[in-house]
Design a protein around this motif. Sequence first.
Motif, PDB file in Angstrom:
ATOM      1  N   HIS A  46     -40.559 -51.529 -14.673  1.00 32.16           N
ATOM      2  CA  HIS A  46     -39.320 -51.382 -15.439  1.00 32.16           C
ATOM      3  C   HIS A  46     -38.209 -52.241 -14.839  1.00 32.16           C
ATOM      4  CE1 HIS A  46     -40.970 -47.910 -17.555  1.00 32.16           C
ATOM      5  NE2 HIS A  46     -41.269 -47.341 -16.397  1.00 32.16           N
ATOM      6  N   HIS A  82     -38.893 -50.502 -25.464  1.00 25.15           N
ATOM      7  CA  HIS A  82     -39.196 -51.268 -24.263  1.00 25.15           C
ATOM      8  C   HIS A  82     -39.810 -52.600 -24.670  1.00 25.15           C
ATOM      9  CE1 HIS A  82     -39.484 -47.469 -21.486  1.00 25.15           C
ATOM     10  NE2 HIS A  82     -38.259 -47.719 -21.899  1.00 25.15           N
ATOM     11  N   ARG A 106     -28.404 -49.514 -13.380  1.00 19.83           N
ATOM     12  CA  ARG A 106     -29.363 -48.441 -13.120  1.00 19.83           C
ATOM     13  C   ARG A 106     -29.008 -47.697 -11.832  1.00 19.83           C
ATOM     14  NH1 ARG A 106     -34.734 -47.003 -13.802  1.00 19.83           N
ATOM     15  NH2 ARG A 106     -35.197 -48.558 -15.385  1.00 19.83           N
ATOM     16  N   ARG A 109     -26.034 -45.534 -12.439  1.00 23.30           N
ATOM     17  CA  ARG A 109     -26.417 -44.382 -13.256  1.00 23.30           C
ATOM     18  C   ARG A 109     -27.151 -43.328 -12.415  1.00 23.30           C
ATOM     19  NH1 ARG A 109     -31.894 -44.018 -16.407  1.00 23.30           N
ATOM     20  NH2 ARG A 109     -32.419 -44.285 -14.224  1.00 23.30           N
ATOM     21  N   GLY A 139     -35.832 -44.603 -10.352  1.00 26.28           N
ATOM     22  CA  GLY A 139     -35.708 -44.237 -11.760  1.00 26.28           C
ATOM     23  C   GLY A 139     -35.702 -42.727 -11.920  1.00 26.28           C
ATOM     24  N   ARG A 140     -35.513 -42.284 -13.159  1.00 26.25           N
ATOM     25  CA  ARG A 140     -35.482 -40.845 -13.404  1.00 26.25           C
ATOM     26  C   ARG A 140     -36.750 -40.107 -12.944  1.00 26.25           C
ATOM     27  NH1 ARG A 140     -33.847 -40.413 -19.487  1.00 26.25           N
ATOM     28  NH2 ARG A 140     -34.592 -42.553 -19.518  1.00 26.25           N
ATOM     29  N   PRO A 141     -37.939 -40.737 -13.023  1.00 20.85           N
ATOM     30  CA  PRO A 141     -39.127 -40.019 -12.538  1.00 20.85           C
ATOM     31  C   PRO A 141     -39.005 -39.607 -11.069  1.00 20.85           C
ATOM     32  CG  PRO A 141     -39.791 -41.885 -13.854  1.00 20.85           C
ATOM     33  CD  PRO A 141     -38.311 -42.009 -13.665  1.00 20.85           C
ATOM     34  N   ILE A 156     -42.626 -32.482 -13.716  1.00 18.73           N
ATOM     35  CA  ILE A 156     -41.842 -33.679 -14.048  1.00 18.73           C
ATOM     36  C   ILE A 156     -41.411 -33.604 -15.519  1.00 18.73           C
ATOM     37  CG2 ILE A 156     -41.980 -36.212 -14.267  1.00 18.73           C
ATOM     38  CD1 ILE A 156     -42.497 -35.829 -11.419  1.00 18.73           C
ATOM     39  N   ASN A 157     -42.356 -33.187 -16.349  1.00 18.57           N
ATOM     40  CA  ASN A 157     -42.094 -33.094 -17.778  1.00 18.57           C
ATOM     41  C   ASN A 157     -40.937 -32.136 -18.065  1.00 18.57           C
ATOM     42  OD1 ASN A 157     -42.792 -34.137 -20.227  1.00 18.57           O
ATOM     43  ND2 ASN A 157     -44.139 -32.422 -20.726  1.00 18.57           N
ATOM     44  N   PHE A 160     -37.597 -33.650 -17.247  1.00 18.01           N
ATOM     45  CA  PHE A 160     -37.100 -34.509 -18.323  1.00 18.01           C
ATOM     46  C   PHE A 160     -36.599 -33.668 -19.495  1.00 18.01           C
ATOM     47  CE2 PHE A 160     -38.985 -38.088 -16.130  1.00 18.01           C
ATOM     48  CZ  PHE A 160     -38.198 -39.149 -16.542  1.00 18.01           C
ATOM     49  N   ARG A 174     -26.737 -45.781 -19.680  1.00 15.64           N
ATOM     50  CA  ARG A 174     -26.509 -46.942 -18.815  1.00 15.64           C
ATOM     51  C   ARG A 174     -26.547 -48.222 -19.638  1.00 15.64           C
ATOM     52  NH1 ARG A 174     -31.338 -49.957 -17.567  1.00 15.64           N
ATOM     53  NH2 ARG A 174     -33.207 -48.741 -17.975  1.00 15.64           N
ATOM     54  N   HIS A 257     -49.357 -45.244 -14.219  1.00 15.95           N
ATOM     55  CA  HIS A 257     -48.312 -45.022 -13.212  1.00 15.95           C
ATOM     56  C   HIS A 257     -48.923 -44.371 -11.958  1.00 15.95           C
ATOM     57  CE1 HIS A 257     -45.374 -45.594 -16.503  1.00 15.95           C
ATOM     58  NE2 HIS A 257     -44.371 -45.433 -15.677  1.00 15.95           N
TER      59      HIS A 257
END
Length: 301
Positions: A46, A82, A106, A109, A139-141, A156-157, A160, A174, A257
């Motif tokens: 990313h 994306h 990023r 943010r 990143g957010r993950p 994780i899910n 989010f 962002r 991932h």
Amino acid sequence: MPTPLPKPAYVDLHIHSTASDGSFSPVEIIEIAKKAGLRAIAITDHDTLEGSVEALRHRHSSDVEILPGIEISVTFDSGTMHMLGYLVDLDDASLRQSLKAVQKARADRNLQIVEKLRDLGVDMDYDDVSEVSGGGQIGRPHIAQVLVQKKVVQSINEAFNKLLRKGCPAYVERYRLLPVEAIQTILGAGGVPVLAHPFTLNTKTEGDLDRVLADLKQAGLRGLEAYYPSHGPQRTASYERLAYRHGLLLTGGTDFHGTAKPGIHIGIGRGDLRVPYRLVETLKRCAASGRHFNTIPKTSA
Ligand code: AMP
Ligand code: FE
Ligand code: FE
Ligand code: ZN
């Protein structure tokens, strides 16, 4: 005895490493791809080229072919868009400049998200996030991972869905490139812009996606990622049709991932994905000539 047919060669053109939110380093990914018998891979982190840079540095460690790649998050109101960029010049000044701005946004943010989470009563700081990121881009993950570690959420899910997704209490917008900016920057770097996982656009009908693709094609889009773990035969067929209509080439990959996305395996996704090497040949012809190439779908890969 008839001569045995050559073994089909498969590829995975959508892979994340520790340079963004994947759990394996580029070198580890090359090793995993080799074990999986893949002929070619692209590391598409990313908003950063670092995964590809590192993989290419180790391109002689095996006979797995490495294609330079990136996945750029762009603006799109009704869903997530994306843009994949293949065969880009990793030293292109304009591409690097654009990514620098995105990376700065990023980082800002990420700090704001942690601030919001603290305001919501979560006992965490930015060092916790840096620690789980493994030194690559955050990143957010990674933030989600900290929330799981701290037992704020179970998965994780859930992180989010309850906190980090658009519309949730710790979501922060962002700066992103416009689709046309990402496309033109990739083309300018000698690369091939490809729309990633089209289902995340959340378009309602094939006609809606058709209109979006017409605009993107006008902006310079060259390809569509039709082969992807959660697409299924119907969506895949629809994307093949649309690609053919708009003169777009086809690509595919798993969005591997590592442990950060359980159940998705390199090269095969959930087990049934196969992306043939001939798609790489089309990508190369497209990059070399700068012209559009249509991959006539023979079978659903
Ligand atoms: P960021 O690029 O930091 O905005 O984070 C977005 C990334 O988070 C996506 O590209 C995915 O890799 C990942 N992601 C988004 N939603 C989820 C989810 N529900 N579970 C796991 N990972 C997710
Ligand atoms: Fe990701
Ligand atoms: Fe993506
Ligand atoms: Zn991805």
